[in-house]
Design an enzyme around this catalytic site. Structure first.
Site, short mmCIF file in Angstrom:
data_model
loop_
_atom_site.label_atom_id
_atom_site.label_comp_id
_atom_site.label_asym_id
_atom_site.label_seq_id
_atom_site.Cartn_x
_atom_site.Cartn_y
_atom_site.Cartn_z
N GLU A 22 -66.21 30.38 0.68
CA GLU A 22 -65.36 29.20 0.88
C GLU A 22 -65.84 28.38 2.07
OE1 GLU A 22 -61.11 29.92 1.05
OE2 GLU A 22 -61.25 31.43 -0.53
N GLU B 97 -59.61 37.90 0.70
CA GLU B 97 -59.36 37.86 2.15
C GLU B 97 -58.38 38.94 2.60
OE1 GLU B 97 -58.12 33.91 3.34
OE2 GLU B 97 -60.21 33.28 3.49
C1 GAL Z 1 -58.34 30.73 2.26
C2 GAL Z 1 -57.97 31.25 0.88
C3 GAL Z 1 -58.02 30.15 -0.16
C4 GAL Z 1 -57.28 28.94 0.35
C5 GAL Z 1 -57.87 28.51 1.67
C6 GAL Z 1 -57.20 27.31 2.29
O1 GAL Z 1 -57.88 31.56 3.24
O2 GAL Z 1 -58.84 32.29 0.51
O3 GAL Z 1 -57.48 30.62 -1.35
O4 GAL Z 1 -55.96 29.28 0.49
O5 GAL Z 1 -57.72 29.53 2.59
O6 GAL Z 1 -57.27 26.24 1.45
#
Ligand code: GAL
Length: 814
Positions: free
Chosen positions: A246, A176
């Site tokens: 994600e 990110e």
């Molecule tokens: C994203 C990040 C993850 C985790 C998630 C929130 O931005 O890539 O590693 O932190 O947010 O749980």
């Protein structure tokens, strides 16, 4: 031209080699376009013994891929000293994935974020002269390359890459960066170019990912992260497949904050919508969240539990109905895989926010249709022309075979719901204790000095949460004896002693506060001892690595009447890293002769106290937890294994402007302030004790408590499914089971008709079928699980009108 990346290592293991490539938006495995379903399981957040079961449950849940970050600071705690033992055995984890017949995605980072301490960066990196994190800086890049290469070499050596016959089909570099790169300017742009080149130079033979990186240098594939990923996201190269690294299945918890719940209906909606909009690979973040053992939680102020409301709960039990509702969706998506991958699709706007997407199978002419209703609360009737009228609930996606047969609707949950409870165990605890030795620190005796207030993590190199700042102040007759001590700290917790007496403590979530309390000074030398405590180092944001910790710079002042101020920030300060009890390993089993543990005068609410008890493990296979109610803040160990920080006095409160609620409307955009629960209770009351930490012989539990607690209230419990409920519409098959080998002991409620209410409080509606209860009793009682065909004919006569959509509601006791 087809972009084939899998050739370099092909020759190493030709029989089992898997070639991974991509082109024209397709992800190709051995040249075949695929749709893949993946889930995050972070190996250090569970135990080696839990891995096979978690991975098997992921497979049964319909996943074909497991994703994990690699946690740099866990593996390289000291520069060039590595640890891959126990639950840090990355190779073993990947082999376990492989043995289950699943693929793996390895997000090497090595920046992870992940609510992990310092985002996964080792703190020694912060102390390297000239280093600047995540930018075009040689010192940083050398270290990042060193660790990345170490990991890639390790997985190559173990033949874990797909072209070598291994499970890893994709790797990720950075994480990110696009979200936070603005402030890094030109240097940041150069850095991301360098990341791509460095990754490519690793010759893995499989594609590299960069998530949330709109300008990903080719051939990096940029992917999306978030609660939703649909029409708005397109990779920056038409060759790149649309992938979602994600899909947040819930959210993490902060100390003092409530639970976050994300409904199964909404997660399913997001997944179906992603595939409707041309997605090919989707990863649940998290599929199993697990536990932040030790001092691994990020922050500041992230709880030890990383349950995340994921499909598998912290303990590895199915989180129902989420696990099952998604499993059904996965089956439907997989059965349509051959059609979806052809990407022959037409999208038709039916009305505002309602879209019908028809995917055609080129060879058979069959189709699979996704019908989405993205209205927050408007159900719609869709005219499917020859296929009649179709009712589509708000905020849902239906999947229809040949556009006329509903095989799934994201809002219709026909999966059982499990209500878990904590069962008290008969384990009797009798405690011994000893005080944290404070003689040296209350006298101001540390191990080194400085004439300024140092930054905490740079000083401790994060070897401990605790650092003492101690100084002597000469008070002459002119200075008022009744003064106020003011300490400006960047947080996260502070305990204050003056002239060997405890004055008080303070803390602030997010860190950064001013401690102020009246103190009685004496003429001559006064001793000030400040114990500064970190609660997880910041893990996210531009330049997060520079967020200070501890009483860095202060000021620390004594303020007398009339605002006479004595600034002692530049005094000579003596420092001590860690607690004496930590340094002497009171948490281990080593019973030092000196400072013997005693049962005499067991203190209650005594700050800075160590407690110990020996016990036999609760019987059975159910997950074990410690109920830490009664304690304040501290750290727990079982047989020398850290269970993490505890802080049950941190009571969950919704942030300003928000509230907790018993109900959660899954409709409408989810965000991390929606669907709060648990207000008024400890943010985390129960702490997971993995079974493998326990032995059949005597076990030792050690608690260190900072602010004063009552260990006699602490107890062991086991987590069981207390009740299981089903609520399924006609035409479905309902499965009821109690998990972990328990049997169904009774049916508390059963009604086929139009039952009302929800699991825990079902009621009969206006109509009901006569034999429902007895049918359920015969089918289920005494069994570990039972399957019920929800068909009108099975439940005897009923008084429902023909138009009533009928369903079966059941509540069973485990
Ligand atoms: C994203 C990040 C993850 C985790 C998630 C929130 O931005 O890539 O590693 O932190 O947010 O749980």
């Amino acid at each position: 031209m087809l972009l084939v990346l899998g050739l370099t290592l092909f020759s190493l293991s030709p029989s089992r080699a898997t070639e991974v490539s991509y082109d024209k938006g397709q992800l190709l495995i051995n040249g075949e376009p695929r749709i893949l379903l993946s889930g995050s399981i972070h190996y250090p957040r569970s135990t080696v013994e839990m891995w096979p079961d978690l991975i098997q449950k992921a497979k049964e849940g319909g996943l074909d891929t497991i994703e994990t970050y690699v946690f740099w600071n866990a593996h390289e705690p000291h520069r060039r000293e590595y640890n891959f033992k126990g639950n840090l055995d990355l190779v073993r984890f990947l082999k376990t994935v492989q043995e289950a017949g699943l693929y793996a995605i390895l997000r090497i980072g090595p920046y992870a974020c992940a609510e992990w301490n310092y985002g996964g960066f080792p703190v020694w990196l912060h102390n390297l002269p000239g280093v600047k994190f995540r930018t075009d800086n040689q010192v940083f890049k050398d270290e990042m390359q060193n660790f990345t290469t170490l990991i890639v070499d390790m997985i190559k050596k173990e033949k874990l890459l797909a072209p070598q016959g291994g499970p890893i089909i994709l790797t990720q570099i950075e994480n990110e960066y696009g979200n936070i790169m603005g402030p890094y300017g030109e240097e940041g742009q150069r850095y991301i170019q360098w990341c791509a080149k460095m990754a490519e130079s690793q010759n893995t033979g499989i594609p590299w990912l960069m998530c949330q990186q709109e300008n990903a240098p080719q051939p990096m594939i940029n992917t999306c992260n978030g609660f939703y990923c649909d029409w708005n996201f397109k990779p920056n190269n038409p060759k790149s497949p649309k992938m979602w690294t994600e899909n947040w299945t819930g959210w993490f918890i902060g100390w003092g904050l409530p639970f976050h719940q994300r409904a199964a209906e909404d997660v399913a909606f997001a997944v179906a919508h992603f595939f409707q909009s041309g997605g090919v690979l989707q990863n649940y973040y998290m599929y199993h969240g697990g536990t932040n053992f030790g001092r691994t939680s990020g922050g500041p102020y992230i709880t030890t539990s990383y349950d995340y409301d994921a499909p598998l709960d912290e303990y590895g039990l199915l989180n129902q109905p989420k696990w099952g509702h998604l499993k059904r969706l996965h089956e439907v998506i997989k059965s349509a895989e051959k059609i979806l991958v052809q990407q022959l699709v037409t999208h038709k706007d039916i009305e505002s926010n309602v879209v019908l997407s028809t995917f055609i199978n080129n060879s058979t002419g069959n189709s699979i249709c996704f019908l989405s209703n993205v209205n927050n609360n408007k159900d719609v009737i869709v005219d499917l022309q020859n296929n009649g009228k179709y009712f589509l609930p708000a905020w849902s996606v239906s999947i229809l075979v040949n556009c006329n047969k509903e095989v799934y609707n994201t809002a219709k949950v026909s999966t059982q719901i499990s209500l878990k409870t904590k069962k008290p165990s008969n384990v009797e605890l009798s405690w011994v204790w000893k005080a944290e030795p404070l003689k040296d620190t209350l006298k101001g005796m540390g191990t080194f000095t400085a004439t300024k207030l140092l930054e905490q993590k740079a000083t401790t190199i994060d070897a401990s949460d605790y650092q003492w700042y101690m100084t002597r102040v000469d008070i002459d007759a002119s200075f008022p004896k009744n003064a106020t001590l003011r300490v400006n700290t960047t947080g996260h917790v502070l305990h204050v002693y003056v002239n060997k007496k405890r004055i008080g403590s303070d803390w602030r979530s997010g860190g950064g506060f001013v401690f102020e309390k009246p103190v009685n000074l004496k003429k001559g030398v006064n001793l000030i001892s400040l114990l500064s405590v970190t609660v997880g180092l910041t893990n996210y944001g531009s330049f997060f690595d520079l967020v200070p910790s501890g009483i860095v710079g202060g000021p620390v002042q004594l303020i007398g009447s009339g605002n006479v101020t004595k600034d002692i920030s530049l005094n000579e300060w003596s420092y001590k890293i860690g607690l004496n009890g930590e340094n002497k390993q009171f948490y281990g089993d080593n019973l030092s002769r000196k400072n013997k543990w005693t049962s005499e005068g067991l203190p209650i609410n005594r700050p800075m106290t160590w407690y110990k008890t020996t016990f036999k493990a609760p019987l059975g296979r159910n997950p074990v937890v410690i109920d830490m109610q009664g304690m304040s803040k501290g750290h727990a160990w079982i047989n020398g294994h850290s269970l993490g920080r505890f802080w049950p006095t941190m009571i969950a409160q919704a942030p300003k402007g928000y509230s907790c609620s018993d109900t959660c409307d899954y409709r409408g955009n989810y965000h991390d302030h929606k669907c709060f629960s648990n207000c008024g209770n400890p943010s985390q009351r129960w702490y997971h004790v993995p079974r493998s930490f326990l032995s059949d012989e005597d076990n030792t539990l050690v608690l260190f408590d900072e602010m004063g607690g009552n260990p006699t209230q602490v107890s062991f419990q086991t987590v069981i499914v207390g009740k299981t409920c089903g609520n399924a519409y006609e035409g479905n098959t309902l499965e009821l089971s109690c998990q972990d080998g328990q049997t169904i002991s009774a049916i508390e409620f059963a009604s086929f008709g139009d039952p009302q209410g929800k699991c825990g409080s079902f009621k009969k509606g206006s109509c009901d079928a006569t034999n429902t209860l007895s049918v359920l009793e015969t089918a289920c009682v005494g069994k570990e699980s039972c399957l019920i065909n929800v068909l009108e004919a099975n439940f005897g006569s009923n008084s429902c009108s023909l138009n009533t959509p009928k369903r079966l509601a059941v509540q069973a006791i485990c």
